[in-house]
Motif scaffolding. Structure first.
Motif, PDB file in Angstrom:
ATOM      1  N   HIS A   1      58.556  19.992  19.117  1.00 18.92           N
ATOM      2  CA  HIS A   1      58.881  20.499  17.792  1.00 18.92           C
ATOM      3  C   HIS A   1      57.617  20.460  16.937  1.00 18.92           C
ATOM      4  N   LEU A   2      57.306  21.571  16.295  1.00 18.55           N
ATOM      5  CA  LEU A   2      56.129  21.659  15.453  1.00 18.55           C
ATOM      6  C   LEU A   2      56.537  22.106  14.062  1.00 18.55           C
ATOM      7  N   VAL A   3      55.946  21.505  13.039  1.00 18.57           N
ATOM      8  CA  VAL A   3      56.179  21.897  11.652  1.00 18.57           C
ATOM      9  C   VAL A   3      54.833  22.301  11.062  1.00 18.57           C
ATOM     10  N   LEU A   4      54.767  23.519  10.512  1.00 14.67           N
ATOM     11  CA  LEU A   4      53.578  23.984   9.801  1.00 14.67           C
ATOM     12  C   LEU A   4      53.937  24.118   8.335  1.00 14.67           C
ATOM     13  N   ASP A   5      53.085  23.594   7.447  1.00 15.65           N
ATOM     14  CA  ASP A   5      53.326  23.686   6.010  1.00 15.65           C
ATOM     15  C   ASP A   5      51.986  23.956   5.343  1.00 15.65           C
ATOM     16  N   ALA A   6      51.858  25.137   4.709  1.00 21.99           N
ATOM     17  CA  ALA A   6      50.580  25.508   4.101  1.00 21.99           C
ATOM     18  C   ALA A   6      50.811  26.490   2.962  1.00 21.99           C
ATOM     19  N   GLU A   7      49.761  26.726   2.187  1.00 25.09           N
ATOM     20  CA  GLU A   7      49.858  27.691   1.098  1.00 25.09           C
ATOM     21  C   GLU A   7      50.123  29.086   1.637  1.00 25.09           C
ATOM     22  N   SER A   8      49.403  29.500   2.667  1.00 24.11           N
ATOM     23  CA  SER A   8      49.666  30.763   3.355  1.00 24.11           C
ATOM     24  C   SER A   8      49.304  30.569   4.821  1.00 24.11           C
ATOM     25  N   ILE A   9      49.978  31.343   5.681  1.00 26.37           N
ATOM     26  CA  ILE A   9      49.780  31.183   7.116  1.00 26.37           C
ATOM     27  C   ILE A   9      49.551  32.540   7.750  1.00 26.37           C
ATOM     28  N   GLN A  10      48.559  32.607   8.637  1.00 26.58           N
ATOM     29  CA  GLN A  10      48.289  33.812   9.405  1.00 26.58           C
ATOM     30  C   GLN A  10      48.213  33.400  10.865  1.00 26.58           C
ATOM     31  N   LEU A  11      49.120  33.943  11.687  1.00 28.82           N
ATOM     32  CA  LEU A  11      49.135  33.631  13.114  1.00 28.82           C
ATOM     33  C   LEU A  11      48.380  34.726  13.854  1.00 28.82           C
ATOM     34  N   ASN A  12      47.219  34.377  14.404  1.00 32.47           N
ATOM     35  CA  ASN A  12      46.335  35.354  15.018  1.00 32.47           C
ATOM     36  C   ASN A  12      46.310  35.322  16.539  1.00 32.47           C
ATOM     37  N   SER A  13      47.054  34.426  17.150  1.00 31.44           N
ATOM     38  CA  SER A  13      47.101  34.405  18.606  1.00 31.44           C
ATOM     39  C   SER A  13      48.535  34.128  19.051  1.00 31.44           C
ATOM     40  N   THR A  14      48.813  34.401  20.312  1.00 30.39           N
ATOM     41  CA  THR A  14      50.144  34.191  20.856  1.00 30.39           C
ATOM     42  C   THR A  14      50.482  32.710  20.816  1.00 30.39           C
ATOM     43  N   LEU A  15      51.712  32.401  20.370  1.00 30.79           N
ATOM     44  CA  LEU A  15      52.156  31.025  20.225  1.00 30.79           C
ATOM     45  C   LEU A  15      53.528  30.892  20.874  1.00 30.79           C
ATOM     46  N   GLU A  16      53.684  29.968  21.822  1.00 33.85           N
ATOM     47  CA  GLU A  16      54.964  29.697  22.474  1.00 33.85           C
ATOM     48  C   GLU A  16      55.264  28.216  22.342  1.00 33.85           C
ATOM     49  N   LEU A  17      56.445  27.902  21.765  1.00 34.03           N
ATOM     50  CA  LEU A  17      56.830  26.518  21.506  1.00 34.03           C
ATOM     51  C   LEU A  17      58.302  26.309  21.810  1.00 34.03           C
ATOM     52  N   ASP A  18      58.711  25.034  21.888  1.00 31.89           N
ATOM     53  CA  ASP A  18      60.137  24.754  22.013  1.00 31.89           C
ATOM     54  C   ASP A  18      60.857  25.104  20.716  1.00 31.89           C
ATOM     55  N   SER A  19      60.443  24.512  19.618  1.00 28.48           N
ATOM     56  CA  SER A  19      61.043  24.833  18.320  1.00 28.48           C
ATOM     57  C   SER A  19      59.956  24.785  17.261  1.00 28.48           C
ATOM     58  N   LEU A  20      60.204  25.474  16.182  1.00 28.46           N
ATOM     59  CA  LEU A  20      59.174  25.592  15.150  1.00 28.46           C
ATOM     60  C   LEU A  20      59.819  25.754  13.780  1.00 28.46           C
ATOM     61  N   ARG A  21      59.256  25.058  12.814  1.00 26.01           N
ATOM     62  CA  ARG A  21      59.597  25.236  11.398  1.00 26.01           C
ATOM     63  C   ARG A  21      58.287  25.565  10.681  1.00 26.01           C
ATOM     64  N   ILE A  22      58.281  26.700   9.986  1.00 23.82           N
ATOM     65  CA  ILE A  22      57.089  27.134   9.261  1.00 23.82           C
ATOM     66  C   ILE A  22      57.444  27.225   7.783  1.00 23.82           C
ATOM     67  N   PHE A  23      56.637  26.568   6.945  1.00 22.86           N
ATOM     68  CA  PHE A  23      56.823  26.619   5.497  1.00 22.86           C
ATOM     69  C   PHE A  23      55.529  27.117   4.869  1.00 22.86           C
ATOM     70  N   SER A  24      55.633  28.116   4.008  1.00 19.51           N
ATOM     71  CA  SER A  24      54.469  28.648   3.318  1.00 19.51           C
ATOM     72  C   SER A  24      54.844  28.924   1.872  1.00 19.51           C
ATOM     73  N   GLN A  25      53.899  28.759   0.979  1.00 21.40           N
ATOM     74  CA  GLN A  25      54.132  29.046  -0.436  1.00 21.40           C
ATOM     75  C   GLN A  25      53.861  30.506  -0.762  1.00 21.40           C
ATOM     76  N   ASN A  26      53.002  31.169   0.020  1.00 26.31           N
ATOM     77  CA  ASN A  26      52.555  32.512  -0.348  1.00 26.31           C
ATOM     78  C   ASN A  26      52.615  33.513   0.793  1.00 26.31           C
ATOM     79  N   GLY A  27      53.464  33.311   1.783  1.00 29.88           N
ATOM     80  CA  GLY A  27      53.650  34.315   2.806  1.00 29.88           C
ATOM     81  C   GLY A  27      53.118  33.949   4.170  1.00 29.88           C
ATOM     82  N   ILE A  28      53.615  34.693   5.161  1.00 31.83           N
ATOM     83  CA  ILE A  28      53.222  34.500   6.553  1.00 31.83           C
ATOM     84  C   ILE A  28      52.965  35.863   7.177  1.00 31.83           C
ATOM     85  N   MET A  29      51.827  35.987   7.853  1.00 31.76           N
ATOM     86  CA  MET A  29      51.492  37.206   8.571  1.00 31.76           C
ATOM     87  C   MET A  29      51.430  36.887  10.057  1.00 31.76           C
ATOM     88  N   VAL A  30      52.202  37.634  10.853  1.00 35.24           N
ATOM     89  CA  VAL A  30      52.226  37.435  12.300  1.00 35.24           C
ATOM     90  C   VAL A  30      51.482  38.611  12.928  1.00 35.24           C
TER      91      VAL A  30
END
Length: 182
Positions: A1-30
């Motif tokens: 389980h992974l939790v990401l928490d940041a002002e903004s998040i940009q995912l630039n590579s392939t990511l495979e996980l069991d479970s994920l919680r992503i929190f951003s204040q200003n958006g997420i770009m996949v």
């Protein structure tokens, strides 16, 4: 389980996980593929200050491998695909948001999901839970949600269905009213 928490998040590579919680204040770009084998929760506006957009770029996908996928966002742009397979896909919203579902995005709203973007959602059931919000649904045809095998559900304060609005199966729950225009 992974939790990401940041002002903004940009995912630039392939990511495979069991479970994920992503929190951003200003958006997420996949920009590439995001896949979970279990639960996936994405929050693009954790402070509810109307700044968080989820953008799935062309060629990218978000996939929860037949498990629950929840997105809380101010707005969305789906050029790639969002896929929960045989599980539910739920969109949550901050209080008093306005939603526009369908058409070409021409109606003013904080959250706009155009017909072309609806066609990029794959799920068993699709939920738009916007308690306290006004929702406008317009210019949709059954094929826009052909990748939703079950029911499309809208929960809000008031819902207006505009002309040319068709779904295979729909469920509506409101606390102030429903308008239907031909």
């Amino acid at each position: 389980h992974l939790v990401l928490d940041a002002e903004s998040i940009q995912l630039n590579s392939t990511l495979e996980l069991d479970s994920l919680r992503i929190f951003s204040q200003n958006g997420i770009m996949v920009n590439h593929n995001l896949t979970t084998r279990k639960y996936l929760y994405i929050d693009t506006d954790s402070y509810c200050n109307d700044t968080g957009t989820l953008w799935v770029r062309d060629g990218a996908h978000i996939r929860s491998s037949n498990t629950k996928l929840v997105v809380k966002t101010t707005d969305i742009r789906v050029d790639g695909y969002i896929n929960s397979g045989t599980a539910a896909m739920t969109y949550l919203f901050c209080p008093d948001h306005t939603l526009s579902i369908g058409g070409d995005g021409g109606l003013p709203a904080q959250f706009t999901l155009q017909r072309s973007e609806l066609q990029h959602l794959v799920a068993e059931n699709l939920f738009f839970q916007a308690v306290g919000a006004n929702i406008s649904v317009h210019h949709t045809v059954e094929s826009d949600t052909k990748a939703v095998s079950g029911t499309v559900t809208f929960v809000g304060r008031h819902i207006k269905f505009g002309d040319q609005t068709t779904f295979k199966r729909i469920n509506v729950s409101v606390n102030e009213g429903i308008d239907v225009n031909d």
